[in-house]
Design a protein around this motif. Structure first.
Motif, PDB file in Angstrom:
ATOM      1  N   ASP A   1      41.223  69.950  -0.561  1.00  0.00           N
ATOM      2  CA  ASP A   1      41.367  71.262   0.075  1.00  0.00           C
ATOM      3  C   ASP A   1      40.057  71.660   0.763  1.00  0.00           C
ATOM      4  OD1 ASP A   1      43.897  71.346  -0.929  1.00  0.00           O
ATOM      5  OD2 ASP A   1      43.450  72.782  -2.539  1.00  0.00           O
ATOM      6  N   ALA A   2      40.185  72.373   1.869  1.00  0.00           N
ATOM      7  CA  ALA A   2      39.005  72.802   2.623  1.00  0.00           C
ATOM      8  C   ALA A   2      38.472  74.122   2.092  1.00  0.00           C
ATOM      9  CB  ALA A   2      39.346  72.916   4.102  1.00  0.00           C
ATOM     10  N   CYS A   3      38.275  74.213   0.792  1.00  0.00           N
ATOM     11  CA  CYS A   3      37.740  75.425   0.189  1.00  0.00           C
ATOM     12  C   CYS A   3      36.783  75.046  -0.942  1.00  0.00           C
ATOM     13  CB  CYS A   3      38.854  76.338  -0.320  1.00  0.00           C
ATOM     14  SG  CYS A   3      39.989  75.562  -1.472  1.00  0.00           S
ATOM     15  N   PHE A   4      36.004  76.017  -1.366  1.00  0.00           N
ATOM     16  CA  PHE A   4      34.998  75.771  -2.393  1.00  0.00           C
ATOM     17  C   PHE A   4      35.524  76.260  -3.737  1.00  0.00           C
ATOM     18  CE2 PHE A   4      31.328  76.838  -4.987  1.00  0.00           C
ATOM     19  CZ  PHE A   4      30.477  75.757  -4.777  1.00  0.00           C
ATOM     20  N   PRO A   5      35.476  75.419  -4.791  1.00  0.00           N
ATOM     21  CA  PRO A   5      35.978  75.839  -6.108  1.00  0.00           C
ATOM     22  C   PRO A   5      34.937  76.670  -6.866  1.00  0.00           C
ATOM     23  CG  PRO A   5      35.255  73.555  -6.207  1.00  0.00           C
ATOM     24  CD  PRO A   5      35.067  73.996  -4.776  1.00  0.00           C
ATOM     25  N   MET A   6      35.271  77.904  -7.191  1.00  0.00           N
ATOM     26  CA  MET A   6      34.350  78.771  -7.912  1.00  0.00           C
ATOM     27  C   MET A   6      34.172  78.266  -9.339  1.00  0.00           C
ATOM     28  SD  MET A   6      32.482  81.528  -7.819  1.00  0.00           S
ATOM     29  CE  MET A   6      31.652  82.621  -8.979  1.00  0.00           C
ATOM     30  N   PRO A   7      32.944  78.037  -9.780  1.00  0.00           N
ATOM     31  CA  PRO A   7      32.733  77.601 -11.168  1.00  0.00           C
ATOM     32  C   PRO A   7      33.166  78.686 -12.162  1.00  0.00           C
ATOM     33  CG  PRO A   7      30.756  77.271  -9.840  1.00  0.00           C
ATOM     34  CD  PRO A   7      31.682  78.115  -9.027  1.00  0.00           C
ATOM     35  N   PHE A   8      33.710  78.271 -13.276  1.00  0.00           N
ATOM     36  CA  PHE A   8      34.058  79.219 -14.330  1.00  0.00           C
ATOM     37  C   PHE A   8      32.752  79.706 -14.963  1.00  0.00           C
ATOM     38  CE2 PHE A   8      36.256  80.674 -18.228  1.00  0.00           C
ATOM     39  CZ  PHE A   8      37.335  81.304 -17.636  1.00  0.00           C
ATOM     40  N   PRO A   9      32.612  81.001 -15.198  1.00  0.00           N
ATOM     41  CA  PRO A   9      31.325  81.530 -15.654  1.00  0.00           C
ATOM     42  C   PRO A   9      31.188  81.591 -17.169  1.00  0.00           C
ATOM     43  CG  PRO A   9      32.783  83.332 -15.130  1.00  0.00           C
ATOM     44  CD  PRO A   9      33.562  82.066 -14.868  1.00  0.00           C
ATOM     45  N   LEU A  10      30.000  81.936 -17.614  1.00  0.00           N
ATOM     46  CA  LEU A  10      29.776  82.323 -18.996  1.00  0.00           C
ATOM     47  C   LEU A  10      30.465  83.667 -19.239  1.00  0.00           C
ATOM     48  CD1 LEU A  10      25.887  81.722 -19.212  1.00  0.00           C
ATOM     49  CD2 LEU A  10      27.708  80.054 -19.627  1.00  0.00           C
ATOM     50  N   PHE A  11      30.537  84.069 -20.500  1.00  0.00           N
ATOM     51  CA  PHE A  11      31.082  85.396 -20.806  1.00  0.00           C
ATOM     52  C   PHE A  11      30.166  86.449 -20.180  1.00  0.00           C
ATOM     53  CE2 PHE A  11      32.221  88.978 -23.626  1.00  0.00           C
ATOM     54  CZ  PHE A  11      33.609  88.902 -23.505  1.00  0.00           C
ATOM     55  N   PRO A  12      30.726  87.520 -19.591  1.00  0.00           N
ATOM     56  CA  PRO A  12      29.918  88.477 -18.833  1.00  0.00           C
ATOM     57  C   PRO A  12      28.688  89.020 -19.549  1.00  0.00           C
ATOM     58  CG  PRO A  12      32.240  88.932 -18.497  1.00  0.00           C
ATOM     59  CD  PRO A  12      32.156  87.857 -19.538  1.00  0.00           C
ATOM     60  N   SER A  13      28.799  89.346 -20.825  1.00  0.00           N
ATOM     61  CA  SER A  13      27.674  89.963 -21.527  1.00  0.00           C
ATOM     62  C   SER A  13      26.464  89.040 -21.612  1.00  0.00           C
ATOM     63  CB  SER A  13      28.099  90.400 -22.936  1.00  0.00           C
ATOM     64  OG  SER A  13      28.558  89.292 -23.683  1.00  0.00           O
TER      65      SER A  13
END
Length: 388
Positions: A155-167
């Motif tokens: 796909d011609a899009c960038f995959p957003m990395p899954f983040p750490l928990f917000p806090s």
């Protein structure tokens, strides 16, 4: 009608209610206007003159929020970690709930509200979910949010990395990874997280993603491992005792009964060589997998393909695909020592640094296309298997 289609329709209805319910709360609108009058109206051109790059968030509505504002804050803090000054357009549907849940963590950082488009100097980064934004004309980069499921590397899009928990970002824990990676490992294998059986045993995990649920995995361990290889932490006192001991088996911490503050969470995961990455509620991806990799704790997982690029068996993870394979893989992890263990730990840290950290993700995102970039917000998502 297929379960995936029914689930998808239910998700869409829920999303629509959440996106527009603010319109029927006049009190919330009054509170928003009061909050808005208190916000900084720093001249963006002044910041650019000082050399600080700007990112302008121009969203249609709060679909970007995700569960309890996590997606909004995650995208926001990734840019903050890269030295950008965030600017929000004045949009009640987007900012009316900014003082709630995880979204309120944005208030700990410096940002501005855009009063007039002409205040902006050409060359800012624009992040939007609109098909057209008037701010596009003078932007140096335009990042359009793409909510579609079923990402493919072609796909011609960038995959957003899954983040750490917000806090963990809010407390600056993500900036202390070097210390945690040096920590002595006294437990062999660890799982920590909510372990409510009903909550973590959804059909979508089993039917749509074809994975074992968190409840199933923990039940398999309980039934297959001898008592001396299974240490369940059921209270703060059992955690304190475990912190003083060496465990060659699996340490399981149900955070329903054994709470760990944000400032101590990464240090707790860093006590182990391996982390058992059990699925989340509606989809397999869970913050604790990313948190484990951040501190160099090697994931034992059944969904290596849901990270981009995929994790590799024996290099930066151990993989099981069925209930029958899990006990043997646990014993394989228990037996791993020396150079092999050290090499896998180093590979896990390198993967996080290159593909998951905010400091690497945003430069890679901005380099993805010359100007117009499509950002796949949830690249691991399957149709009917959860929502933003």
């Amino acid at each position: 009608m297929k379960i995936a289609h029914i689930t998808s329709l239910g998700n869409q209805f829920d999303q629509t209610i959440q996106r527009y319910k603010a319109l029927v709360y006049p009190r919330r609108h009054i509170e928003y206007r009061r909050w808005l009058r208190q916000q900084t109206r720093t001249s963006p051109s002044h910041l650019q003159t000082l050399g600080q790059p700007l990112v302008v968030f121009d969203f249609r509505d709060n679909r970007i929020d995700g569960p309890q504002g996590r997606r909004f804050y995650g995208l926001f803090i990734f840019f903050v970690r890269n030295g950008f000054h965030p600017i929000f357009t004045d949009n009640y549907l987007v900012l009316g709930n900014i003082q709630e849940k995880f979204k309120q963590l944005c208030l700990r950082e410096d940002f501005s509200i855009l009063s007039h488009e002409q205040d902006l100097t050409d060359g800012y980064v624009l992040v939007t979910d609109k098909w057209y934004s008037s701010l596009s004309r003078r932007a140096g980069k335009i990042i359009t949010i793409n909510y579609q499921p079923d990402y493919s590397a072609s796909d011609a899009c960038f995959p957003m990395p899954f983040p750490l928990f917000p806090s963990l970002y809010a407390t600056g824990e993500d900036l202390r990874l070097k210390d945690y990676r040096k920590q002595q490992r006294q437990w062999k294998i660890f799982f920590g997280g909510d372990a409510a059986a009903k909550k973590y045993n959804k059909n979508s995990i089993r039917k749509i993603y074809n994975k074992l649920s968190r409840a199933q995995i923990l039940e398999i361990l309980s039934a297959s491992l001898p008592g001396e290889l299974l240490l369940e932490l059921t209270s703060d006192e059992t955690l304190r005792r475990a912190e003083q001991t060496i465990s060659k088996g699996v340490v399981i911490m149900n955070t329903r009964h054994c709470k760990v503050e944000s400032e101590a969470w990464l240090g707790t995961i860093a006590r182990a060589d391996f982390f058992l990455a059990c699925p989340g509620v509606r989809y397999p991806m869970s913050h604790n997998l990313i948190e484990a990799m951040a501190v160099g704790t090697i994931p034992i997982t059944q969904y290596p393909e849901l990270l981009f690029p995929a994790l590799e068996q024996g290099k930066n993870c151990l993989v099981f695909t069925s209930a029958a394979e899990l006990p043997a893989l646990i014993h394989k992890a228990r037996a791993m020592q020396g150079e092999e263990l050290a090499a896998m730990k180093a590979n896990v840290q390198s993967y996080y640094d290159e593909f998951l950290s905010p400091q690497s993700a945003i430069p890679r995102l901005l380099a993805h296309r010359p100007k117009h970039i499509s950002l796949r917000l949830l690249p691991f998502l399957k149709p009917g298997g959860g929502f933003a």
